[in-house]
Scaffold this motif. Structure first.
Motif, mmCIF file in Angstrom:
data_model
loop_
_atom_site.group_PDB
_atom_site.id
_atom_site.type_symbol
_atom_site.label_atom_id
_atom_site.label_comp_id
_atom_site.label_asym_id
_atom_site.label_seq_id
_atom_site.Cartn_x
_atom_site.Cartn_y
_atom_site.Cartn_z
ATOM 1 N N HIS A 187 0.732 -1.186 0.210
ATOM 2 C CA HIS A 187 0.028 -0.102 0.044
ATOM 3 C C HIS A 187 0.936 1.358 0.138
ATOM 4 O O HIS A 187 0.539 2.180 -0.892
ATOM 5 N N HIS A 234 -3.615 9.528 0.879
ATOM 6 C CA HIS A 234 -2.728 8.535 1.850
ATOM 7 C C HIS A 234 -1.956 9.006 2.846
ATOM 8 O O HIS A 234 -1.548 8.504 3.759
ATOM 9 N N TRP A 283 -12.925 6.754 -0.425
ATOM 10 C CA TRP A 283 -12.619 7.232 0.862
ATOM 11 C C TRP A 283 -13.789 7.505 1.975
ATOM 12 O O TRP A 283 -14.650 8.415 1.046
ATOM 13 N N ASP A 317 -9.560 4.611 4.113
ATOM 14 C CA ASP A 317 -9.373 4.298 2.803
ATOM 15 C C ASP A 317 -10.202 2.794 2.459
ATOM 16 O O ASP A 317 -9.916 1.896 3.084
ATOM 17 N N TRP A 319 -10.514 1.581 -0.755
ATOM 18 C CA TRP A 319 -10.126 0.640 -1.752
ATOM 19 C C TRP A 319 -9.548 -0.594 -1.593
ATOM 20 O O TRP A 319 -9.023 -0.739 -0.401
ATOM 21 N N HIS A 321 -7.342 -2.432 -2.359
ATOM 22 C CA HIS A 321 -5.704 -2.418 -1.843
ATOM 23 C C HIS A 321 -5.644 -2.183 -0.372
ATOM 24 O O HIS A 321 -4.416 -2.562 0.087
HETATM 25 FE FE LIG Z 1 -4.870 3.252 -0.787
#
Ligand SMILES: [Fe+2]
Length: 351
Positions: A187, A234, A283, A317, A319, A321
């Protein structure tokens, strides 16, 4: 005896009368104002400003994400334009003396003086848009002041480097089992590094070459917006965790959370629900308005509450991933586990 609707011009004293009980002849005050902007009355929830736009000048293309606006033309001729984006101002209409202009929150707009004398306007905002006693003699001064106000308000995003991978404030395995060493390696080391590399290439030789992430997020679109957004998001995400995290927030942030959701537990529940229900990648944010009021904001892809005029405070987050190696498809379990590592000292400092 002076009739009640004709204040002699000599009596006009231009200053901010709010938030005191006030009665005045607003036509006389608007006509007397020669500044680009003078705050006339600033209350708790509403503000009136006087504007004088020189011949050939304009108010400036802008949008107020959460503020409806009313303006009245007291003298002069204006072209009023509005639209959903900066580049598509599909609404265009002429306004003259005694015309009212209504601008919905979230609409890009500009008012251009197309006449042969200064355009005299007054404007009513709710909520308040400028500090008490604001005087901007010129449009340049107004823009400079606004930049400073933004800098002060968004003080939690300006310190991140644009073109470097952020250092983690903990060891790579310190957040396990909520976030495993392997997830951090991918990540932070692969995904975030990728966004940093992309942005470096994208901004070379453009107007954004030396801009802050915040400026890119506000002013760009397409690939630059996506990569700058992912870097800032991030950076805020990775720096809000600690192996000694968890527990409850305190101080002003805790009071604002209680005011908005009744309790920290209710807030957590709603935050998790917002993240779990977000379709696809994105997000979930805790964000603050200029009045300090908190809200939960869902953003797709690289979105950030900055584009809505809100200050980003905390983010999860969603996502894949971020959690697939540790929780596979169980996004809700991942979000619930993140509370154990939230460093509330960091989050409170962003509020
Ligand atoms: Fe991310």
């Amino acid at each position: 005896m002076t009739s009640c609707n004709q204040t002699p011009k000599a009596d006009v004293v231009l200053k901010d009368y709010g938030a005191n009980p006030t009665v005045l002849n607003i036509d006389a005050y608007t006509m007397s104002n020669t500044n680009f902007r003078t705050a006339l009355w600033t209350g708790t929830l509403l503000q009136t400003t006087l504007m004088s736009i020189p011949v050939g000048g304009d108010v400036g293309l802008e949008k107020h994400p959460t503020t409806d606006q009313f303006l009245r033309v007291e003298d002069g001729t204006a072209q009023v334009v509005m639209g959903d984006t900066e580049n598509s101002l599909t609404f265009s209409q002429t306004a003259g003396k005694d015309f009212a202009i209504f601008i919905p929150a979230g609409k890009w707009h500009n008012i251009i003086n197309t006449g042969k004398k200064p355009l005299k306007l007054y404007s009513i905002y709710s909520p308040v848009q400028h500090p008490h006693s604001t005087i901007h003699k010129t449009q340049d001064e107004a823009e400079e002041a606004e930049e400073l106000e933004n800098k002060h308000f968004f003080n939690n995003t300006e310190n991140f480097m644009t073109q470097e991978l952020i250092q983690l404030p903990y060891a790579i395995n310190a957040l396990a089992p909520t976030i495993s060493r392997q997830t951090i390696e991918f990540h932070h080391g692969k995904h975030l590094q990728g966004y940093v590399n992309n942005l470096k290439n994208l901004i070379q030789g453009t107007e954004f070459a030396n801009a802050s992430l915040e400026t890119m997020i506000r002013e760009s679109d397409g690939a630059i917006f996506n990569n700058a957004g992912q870097i800032l998001n991030h950076n805020m995400y990775f720096t809000q965790f600690s192996p000694r995290g968890g527990g409850n927030p305190s101080g002003a942030l805790a009071r604002a959370i209680n005011a908005a959701w009744g309790s920290f537990e209710n807030f957590q529940k709603e935050f998790e629900t917002a993240g779990t229900g977000l379709f696809g990648s994105g997000w979930v944010w805790l964000a603050a308005g200029r009045d300090g009021k908190l809200s939960i904001i869902r953003e797709s892809n690289a979105g950030n509450p900055l584009t809505k005029g809100l200050k980003p405070i905390l983010t999860f987050d969603v996502w894949e991933h971020a959690y697939y190696l540790d929780f596979q498809n169980l996004r809700a379990n991942h979000l619930n586990s993140l509370w154990k590592i939230v460093d509330w000292n960091v989050v409170e400092s962003r509020y």
